[in-house]
Enzyme design. Structure first.
Site, PDB file in Angstrom:
ATOM      1  N   HIS A 163       1.158  -1.501  -0.606  1.00  0.00           N
ATOM      2  CA  HIS A 163      -0.277   0.587  -0.155  1.00  0.00           C
ATOM      3  C   HIS A 163       0.890   1.614  -0.288  1.00  0.00           C
ATOM      4  O   HIS A 163       0.852   1.829   1.244  1.00  0.00           O
ATOM      5  CB  HIS A 163      -1.113   0.287   1.270  1.00  0.00           C
ATOM      6  N   GLU A 208      -3.611  -0.110  -5.975  1.00  0.00           N
ATOM      7  CA  GLU A 208      -3.724   1.176  -6.935  1.00  0.00           C
ATOM      8  C   GLU A 208      -2.677   1.251  -7.186  1.00  0.00           C
ATOM      9  O   GLU A 208      -2.178   3.017  -7.723  1.00  0.00           O
ATOM     10  CB  GLU A 208      -4.055   2.305  -5.663  1.00  0.00           C
TER      11      GLU A 208
END
Ligand code: BGC
Length: 472
Positions: A163, A208
């Site tokens: 992350h 992401e």
């Protein structure tokens, strides 16, 4: 006579230009209708969620744990830009963050009070492997304790492996700029998986990729602040391939077939600011393609491209990408309105529309977009978890409306028969919001960073109410 002919030519050329302009705009308007719901006519309490629906909250290690001093972000927080201004708003540093490393037992109680049954968090690679090849057993022990405490409270742990942060040694080796470095991430993932896969049923490989790339390699908002379109495309390619590699390796390990492994994709829509303007349309399409459509195409077909006119034009291909998802995680927040301009250095800017309700992050509340994004991502034909959704709202005035509208949008997508398995609210509590530091208040719980006291925000109540309406 000459003047008359000349004038006719000008009129013809201008008419052709106008016809081309309007037919192009018409094509875009018909192909990409502007989706906005009339909220005055919608009853946001008209909701339906299956009993099996997963309700969760999410955090990420660097944003909440505190004392992460051995990763790429720690170094970034200490650095300054070319104007000698701190990289982080207000000169903030993550520091103790929300002290979740020590306060997780209390935080699990906070989760229980919300009624959630899942918790998505990330494992900090720089703690597990502080130096290349050296494993820190204390850190492993800590995450075992966290996972056990969650399970003992009937909260299912969901792990994210990457992350946005990784160890300094990995950054110094060139991180995901080099294809050869993917093996280090695979090794780390295998170590974590062998430790925790018997207790953790849902695994997110990378959070992401497109945000990591755009903010770190195209803009200089995230480390390493490269501002290099060519490199952006290389890192994007390596991240997507890293996901595929990790998926394949973990699936081959004990428990691999028993757990679900997927990637977390952020969808952020880019829509034209001026619907009559070809340039705004064109740039919105380019951004949507590079940020969303092409990465999704890669996951579906193993083939895609990374194209930005005049900047980069690359192909990505990996046949193993096909079938590398047991689920897809969707992070959805909002959209941006794009205004093109004839400026080589800054071909577009993002504009705010006065009629939109703004969140503190400078983008609007746009719940219709979540419904849109769910339909887009459903084209992957795998189960969907909404792995993040939330807003920064320090006034706490729009949080209730946000929660109701976005969950209404999810419920509508479920009525459309999309295979949505769960929803994780971002975030459990206030935390270190990357380059925006501590200024952004995403938490269902407010954190007083002087005392570390947590307090439920009034505006979070609709979330609790909705969970209790639809839980067994
Ligand atoms: C990230 C989170 C971040 C959130 C709100 C997402 O892009 O995964 O780490 O805090 O957005 O900005």
């Amino acid at each position: 006579m000459f003047n008359h002919q000349f004038l006719s030519k000008i009129i013809i050329v201008f008419s052709i230009f106008l016809v081309c302009w309007f037919s192009t705009v018409l094509y875009f308007v018909i192909s990409y209708p502007n989706i906005e719901w009339n909220w005055d006519e919608i009853d946001v309490d008209d909701l339906e969620f299956p009993k099996s629906f997963i309700w969760g909250t999410a955090t990420a290690a660097h944003q909440v744990e505190g004392n992460n001093t051995n990763n790429n972000w720690y170094e970034w927080e200490l650095s300054y830009d070319e104007n000698n201004v701190s990289r982080i708003y207000n000169g903030d540093r993550s520091g103790l963050a929300s002290d979740h490393w020590n306060r997780y037992p209390e935080d699990i109680k906070l989760m229980k009070n919300l009624g959630v049954n899942h918790y998505r968090f990330s494992i900090e690679w720089s703690r597990i492997e502080p130096q290349k090849g050296i494993i820190n057993q204390e850190a492993i022990h800590h995450y075992h304790e966290l996972i056990n405490a969650l399970i003992n409270s009937d909260i299912t742990p969901v792990i994210t492996l990457h992350h946005f942060t990784h160890p300094i040694w990995f950054e110094e080796l060139g991180a995901f700029e080099k294809e050869d470095n993917i093996k280090y991430f695979v090794k780390f993932s295998e170590i974590v998986f062998s430790e925790f896969s018997s207790d953790v049923p849902i695994w997110c490989t990378i959070n992401e990729p497109a945000v990591f790339v755009s903010e770190g390699y195209f803009n200089d908002i995230f480390p390493p602040g490269a501002k290099n379109p060519q490199l952006s495309s290389i890192v994007m390619k390596n991240l997507l391939n890293a996901h595929v590699e990790v998926y394949r390796h973990l699936k081959a390990m004990p428990n691999g077939e028993l757990v679900k492994i997927g990637l977390v994709k952020s969808i952020f829509h880019f829509d034209p600011y001026r619907h009559w303007h070809v340039l705004d349309w064109f740039l919105s399409r380019v951004l949507d393609n590079v940020f969303t459509n092409e990465p999704l195409k890669f996951l579906k077909t193993g083939q895609s491209s990374f194209y930005m006119p005049g900047l980069v034009n690359d192909e990505i291909s990996n046949k193993d990408a096909v079938g590398s998802l047991d689920f897809i995680g969707l992070n959805y927040y909002s959209r941006m309105h794009v205004q093109g301009q004839l400026n080589q250095h800054e071909p577009f800017i993002f504009k705010t529309r006065l009629r939109d309700i703004q969140t503190d992050m400078g983008y609007p509340m746009y719940a219709e977009g979540l419904h849109r994004a769910l339909h887009t991502i459903s084209e992957l034909e795998v189960p969907i978890y909404i792995t993040e959704n939330g807003l920064a709202d320090r006034s706490d005035e729009i949080r209730p409306l946000f929660i109701k509208r976005y969950l209404y949008a999810v419920s509508q997508a479920l009525k459309d028969s999309l295979d949505i398995r769960g929803y994780f609210y971002w975030s459990l509590m206030d935390n270190f919001e990357w380059a925006k530091g501590y200024d952004m208040k995403f938490g269902l719980y407010e954190v007083d960073f002087k005392t570390q006291e947590r307090k439920l925000r009034q505006g979070s109540k609709p979330f609790i109410d909705i969970i209790s309406r639809f839980s067994e």
